[in-house]
Design a protein around this motif. Structure first.
Motif, PDB file in Angstrom:
ATOM      1  N   ARG A 152      29.023  52.486 127.013  1.00 48.89           N
ATOM      2  CA  ARG A 152      28.584  51.958 127.793  1.00 48.89           C
ATOM      3  C   ARG A 152      28.623  50.213 127.456  1.00 48.89           C
ATOM      4  NH1 ARG A 152      30.786  52.000 132.748  1.00 48.89           N
ATOM      5  NH2 ARG A 152      30.460  54.301 132.788  1.00 48.89           N
ATOM      6  N   GLY A 153      28.877  48.997 128.018  1.00 45.25           N
ATOM      7  CA  GLY A 153      28.447  48.360 127.218  1.00 45.25           C
ATOM      8  C   GLY A 153      27.129  47.565 128.001  1.00 45.25           C
ATOM      9  N   SER A 154      26.205  47.391 127.188  1.00 45.12           N
ATOM     10  CA  SER A 154      24.411  46.593 128.141  1.00 45.12           C
ATOM     11  C   SER A 154      23.838  47.069 128.454  1.00 45.12           C
ATOM     12  CB  SER A 154      25.656  45.183 129.122  1.00 45.12           C
ATOM     13  OG  SER A 154      26.792  44.681 128.706  1.00 45.12           O
ATOM     14  N   ILE A 155      23.835  48.097 129.314  1.00 46.50           N
ATOM     15  CA  ILE A 155      22.832  49.224 129.592  1.00 46.50           C
ATOM     16  C   ILE A 155      23.247  50.076 130.106  1.00 46.50           C
ATOM     17  CG2 ILE A 155      23.215  48.037 132.066  1.00 46.50           C
ATOM     18  CD1 ILE A 155      19.950  48.068 131.923  1.00 46.50           C
ATOM     19  N   PRO A 156      22.517  51.475 129.771  1.00 48.21           N
ATOM     20  CA  PRO A 156      22.877  52.794 129.830  1.00 48.21           C
ATOM     21  C   PRO A 156      22.883  53.081 131.590  1.00 48.21           C
ATOM     22  CG  PRO A 156      21.260  52.730 128.586  1.00 48.21           C
ATOM     23  CD  PRO A 156      21.126  50.853 128.899  1.00 48.21           C
ATOM     24  N   VAL A 157      24.039  53.019 132.016  1.00 49.38           N
ATOM     25  CA  VAL A 157      24.105  53.879 133.273  1.00 49.38           C
ATOM     26  C   VAL A 157      24.143  55.152 133.743  1.00 49.38           C
ATOM     27  CG1 VAL A 157      24.800  51.269 133.817  1.00 49.38           C
ATOM     28  CG2 VAL A 157      26.724  52.965 132.956  1.00 49.38           C
ATOM     29  N   PRO A 158      23.173  55.979 133.764  1.00 46.98           N
ATOM     30  CA  PRO A 158      23.302  57.330 133.416  1.00 46.98           C
ATOM     31  C   PRO A 158      23.717  57.402 134.965  1.00 46.98           C
ATOM     32  CG  PRO A 158      20.564  57.145 133.592  1.00 46.98           C
ATOM     33  CD  PRO A 158      21.667  55.086 133.123  1.00 46.98           C
ATOM     34  N   GLY A 159      24.099  58.303 136.133  1.00 44.78           N
ATOM     35  CA  GLY A 159      23.969  58.753 137.509  1.00 44.78           C
ATOM     36  C   GLY A 159      25.912  58.959 137.460  1.00 44.78           C
ATOM     37  N   PRO A 160      25.757  59.586 138.899  1.00 43.36           N
ATOM     38  CA  PRO A 160      27.019  60.187 139.841  1.00 43.36           C
ATOM     39  C   PRO A 160      28.388  59.172 139.154  1.00 43.36           C
ATOM     40  CG  PRO A 160      25.681  59.614 141.624  1.00 43.36           C
ATOM     41  CD  PRO A 160      24.661  59.160 140.310  1.00 43.36           C
ATOM     42  N   THR A 161      28.060  58.185 139.439  1.00 39.77           N
ATOM     43  CA  THR A 161      29.883  57.370 138.704  1.00 39.77           C
ATOM     44  C   THR A 161      30.326  57.267 137.943  1.00 39.77           C
ATOM     45  OG1 THR A 161      28.644  55.139 139.194  1.00 39.77           O
ATOM     46  CG2 THR A 161      29.399  56.422 141.096  1.00 39.77           C
ATOM     47  N   THR A 162      29.236  57.422 136.885  1.00 38.60           N
ATOM     48  CA  THR A 162      29.368  57.693 135.274  1.00 38.60           C
ATOM     49  C   THR A 162      29.384  58.709 134.607  1.00 38.60           C
ATOM     50  OG1 THR A 162      26.996  56.853 135.005  1.00 38.60           O
ATOM     51  CG2 THR A 162      28.404  54.932 135.538  1.00 38.60           C
ATOM     52  N   VAL A 163      29.981  59.700 135.379  1.00 40.25           N
ATOM     53  CA  VAL A 163      29.195  61.234 134.533  1.00 40.25           C
ATOM     54  C   VAL A 163      31.280  61.405 133.091  1.00 40.25           C
ATOM     55  CG1 VAL A 163      29.811  64.011 134.872  1.00 40.25           C
ATOM     56  CG2 VAL A 163      28.613  62.108 136.178  1.00 40.25           C
ATOM     57  N   LYS A 164      32.090  61.199 133.984  1.00 39.32           N
ATOM     58  CA  LYS A 164      33.481  61.160 132.942  1.00 39.32           C
ATOM     59  C   LYS A 164      33.470  60.644 131.411  1.00 39.32           C
ATOM     60  CE  LYS A 164      38.218  60.979 133.427  1.00 39.32           C
ATOM     61  NZ  LYS A 164      40.000  60.565 134.003  1.00 39.32           N
ATOM     62  N   HIS A 197      32.737  49.751 127.738  1.00 36.22           N
ATOM     63  CA  HIS A 197      32.487  50.075 129.691  1.00 36.22           C
ATOM     64  C   HIS A 197      31.297  48.894 130.322  1.00 36.22           C
ATOM     65  CE1 HIS A 197      35.507  52.299 128.063  1.00 36.22           C
ATOM     66  NE2 HIS A 197      34.622  53.302 127.944  1.00 36.22           N
ATOM     67  N   GLU A 198      32.199  48.498 131.321  1.00 35.87           N
ATOM     68  CA  GLU A 198      31.407  47.279 131.920  1.00 35.87           C
ATOM     69  C   GLU A 198      30.297  48.280 132.876  1.00 35.87           C
ATOM     70  OE1 GLU A 198      30.818  44.155 133.138  1.00 35.87           O
ATOM     71  OE2 GLU A 198      29.444  45.190 135.036  1.00 35.87           O
ATOM     72  N   PRO A 199      28.845  48.179 133.288  1.00 38.19           N
ATOM     73  CA  PRO A 199      28.233  49.598 133.670  1.00 38.19           C
ATOM     74  C   PRO A 199      28.189  49.031 135.001  1.00 38.19           C
ATOM     75  CG  PRO A 199      26.639  47.346 132.779  1.00 38.19           C
ATOM     76  CD  PRO A 199      28.379  47.202 132.288  1.00 38.19           C
ATOM     77  N   LEU A 200      28.793  48.382 135.796  1.00 37.64           N
ATOM     78  CA  LEU A 200      29.316  48.478 137.051  1.00 37.64           C
ATOM     79  C   LEU A 200      30.139  49.288 137.398  1.00 37.64           C
ATOM     80  CD1 LEU A 200      28.925  44.789 138.296  1.00 37.64           C
ATOM     81  CD2 LEU A 200      27.331  46.516 138.964  1.00 37.64           C
ATOM     82  N   HIS A 201      31.385  48.757 136.550  1.00 37.14           N
ATOM     83  CA  HIS A 201      32.708  50.405 136.738  1.00 37.14           C
ATOM     84  C   HIS A 201      31.919  50.832 136.440  1.00 37.14           C
ATOM     85  CE1 HIS A 201      34.932  46.865 134.918  1.00 37.14           C
ATOM     86  NE2 HIS A 201      35.093  46.729 136.288  1.00 37.14           N
ATOM     87  N   THR A 202      33.069  52.061 138.120  1.00 34.48           N
ATOM     88  CA  THR A 202      32.463  53.579 137.828  1.00 34.48           C
ATOM     89  C   THR A 202      33.696  54.179 137.161  1.00 34.48           C
ATOM     90  OG1 THR A 202      33.878  53.567 139.703  1.00 34.48           O
ATOM     91  CG2 THR A 202      32.233  53.408 140.495  1.00 34.48           C
ATOM     92  N   ASP A 203      33.693  56.046 137.392  1.00 35.41           N
ATOM     93  CA  ASP A 203      34.647  56.389 136.224  1.00 35.41           C
ATOM     94  C   ASP A 203      36.372  56.174 137.093  1.00 35.41           C
ATOM     95  OD1 ASP A 203      33.119  57.680 134.284  1.00 35.41           O
ATOM     96  OD2 ASP A 203      32.558  59.418 135.888  1.00 35.41           O
ATOM     97  N   GLU A 204      36.364  56.237 138.334  1.00 28.73           N
ATOM     98  CA  GLU A 204      37.508  55.887 138.864  1.00 28.73           C
ATOM     99  C   GLU A 204      38.349  54.587 138.792  1.00 28.73           C
ATOM    100  OE1 GLU A 204      38.200  56.084 143.719  1.00 28.73           O
ATOM    101  OE2 GLU A 204      36.520  57.396 143.028  1.00 28.73           O
ATOM    102  N   GLN A 205      37.174  53.707 138.758  1.00 31.68           N
ATOM    103  CA  GLN A 205      37.335  52.093 138.290  1.00 31.68           C
ATOM    104  C   GLN A 205      38.100  51.621 136.763  1.00 31.68           C
ATOM    105  OE1 GLN A 205      33.676  49.949 139.723  1.00 31.68           O
ATOM    106  NE2 GLN A 205      35.361  48.287 140.551  1.00 31.68           N
ATOM    107  N   ILE A 206      37.513  53.319 136.308  1.00 29.95           N
ATOM    108  CA  ILE A 206      38.534  52.671 134.646  1.00 29.95           C
ATOM    109  C   ILE A 206      39.403  53.626 134.647  1.00 29.95           C
ATOM    110  CG2 ILE A 206      37.224  53.624 132.306  1.00 29.95           C
ATOM    111  CD1 ILE A 206      34.339  53.023 132.947  1.00 29.95           C
TER     112      ILE A 206
END
Ligand SMILES: [Zn+2]
Ligand SMILES: [Zn+2]
Length: 322
Positions: A9-21, A282-291
């Motif tokens: 992940r880029g820039s900052i850790p982003v744990p959560g339901p949208t970044t599981v994959k 990966h951009e921290p704002l991008h979700t699994d679906e977006q990636i």
């Protein structure tokens, strides 16, 4: 050669339901070679290195670790897992750290910059109190090569907002390249929205051409270091505005932030004739679906251009055997 992703992940850790994959941890990649006498190489120590540490200790079964840590640069997302990397607290472990000599803070060495995050203002344990044996080495581009037994590590400057190094690791006829944070050199004179090269004064024209020359040279140099690599792990944080709906972070709105647009990474991979390209940071704002969608777009982009590079999105815990 085995390459494992521990944080992408880029820039900052982003744990959560949208970044599981794809995972929420920041930059960390481990390269291990078939010969157990050779050190283990770790590219950057973002938050992904914490879990990597437990894995390495498990593999070692009580034997001391021989580690070479190659830092692209000292932005937070590339160093802030280091204090949580348990092998640094264990006597007998040997860690050789390499990082760029920074012109931005020329009064500080790589060690001093690293030690700052472990001063008492930020962390309870000081770098000088760590029980393992740690050496710090400033890298300058003119040296551009390190040898560890039969492993060759080449390093080169990429383009970022501070001095940032890319690394190429070669062993047994296989090679992998990691760019760290990279934005293909951009001519800042073009940033003016009304920019017209015809309207420049003679002096400005000369400056513009001089910058274009440097841009060109640097891009060629990065491509040369990537040439023919079996695997290229490359910063590809943004997407091109014209091809993506609202909600995606586009390169056009992030010029000079220091990161690549996915199409630039794919063009570089194709031009440099690499085998596999792994798009990362990966951009921290991008979700699994977006990636997922960026991956589909990237595969189509390569197919439309008749390219043969094998395209992957970096996924935490994914492993490549070369
Ligand atoms: Zn970064
Ligand atoms: Zn950075």
């Amino acid at each position: 050669m085995k390459v494992k992703i521990w944080g992408c992940r880029g820039s900052i850790p982003v744990p959560g339901p949208t970044t599981v994959k794809y995972g929420g941890n920041t930059s960390c990649y481990i390269v291990q070679l078939d010969d157990p006498q050779l050190p283990t190489f770790i590219l950057d120590s973002g938050t992904g290195i914490r879990e990597a540490g437990f894995s390495l200790l498990g593999q070692a079964k009580g034997k001391p670790l021989d580690l070479v840590l190659l830092f692209s640069h000292t932005h937070w997302d590339h160093i802030n897992g280091f204090p949580f990397f348990v092998p640094i607290y264990i006597p007998g472990n040997k860690l050789q750290l390499y990082g760029p000599f920074s012109f931005a803070s020329a009064e500080k060495s790589f060690k001093e910059i690293m030690d700052l995050q472990m001063s008492h203002d930020y962390f309870p344990v000081r770098a000088d109190d760590l029980a393992s044996t740690i050496t710090y080495n400033d890298l300058k581009e003119k040296d551009n090569k390190l040898n560890f037994g039969e492993v060759v590590v080449k390093f080169f400057y990429v383009n970022h907002t501070v001095q940032c190094l890319g690394y190429r690791i070669e062993h047994g006829g296989k090679s992998m390249v990691y760019t760290g944070d990279h934005e293909p050199y951009f001519n800042y004179m073009r940033l003016d929205p009304g920019f017209d090269p015809e309207k420049l004064s003679d002096e400005e024209k000369e400056q513009f051409e001089e910058i274009n020359f440097i841009v060109d040279q640097r891009n060629k140099q990065v491509a040369e270091f990537c040439r023919g690599a079996d695997l290229l792990i490359i910063d590809s944080q943004y997407v091109p505005q014209k091809d993506f709906p609202n909600g995606y972070q586009t390169y056009e709105t992030k010029l000079n932030w220091g990161h690549s647009c996915v199409t630039d990474s794919l063009d570089l991979a194709m031009n440099a004739n690499v085998g596999k390209v792994v798009l990362t940071h990966h951009e921290p704002l991008h979700t699994d679906e977006q990636i997922d969608y960026v991956l589909e777009y990237s595969k189509n982009y390569v197919a439309d251009k008749g390219g043969s590079v094998d395209v992957h999105m970096a996924v935490e815990k994914q492993e490549f055997e070369l």
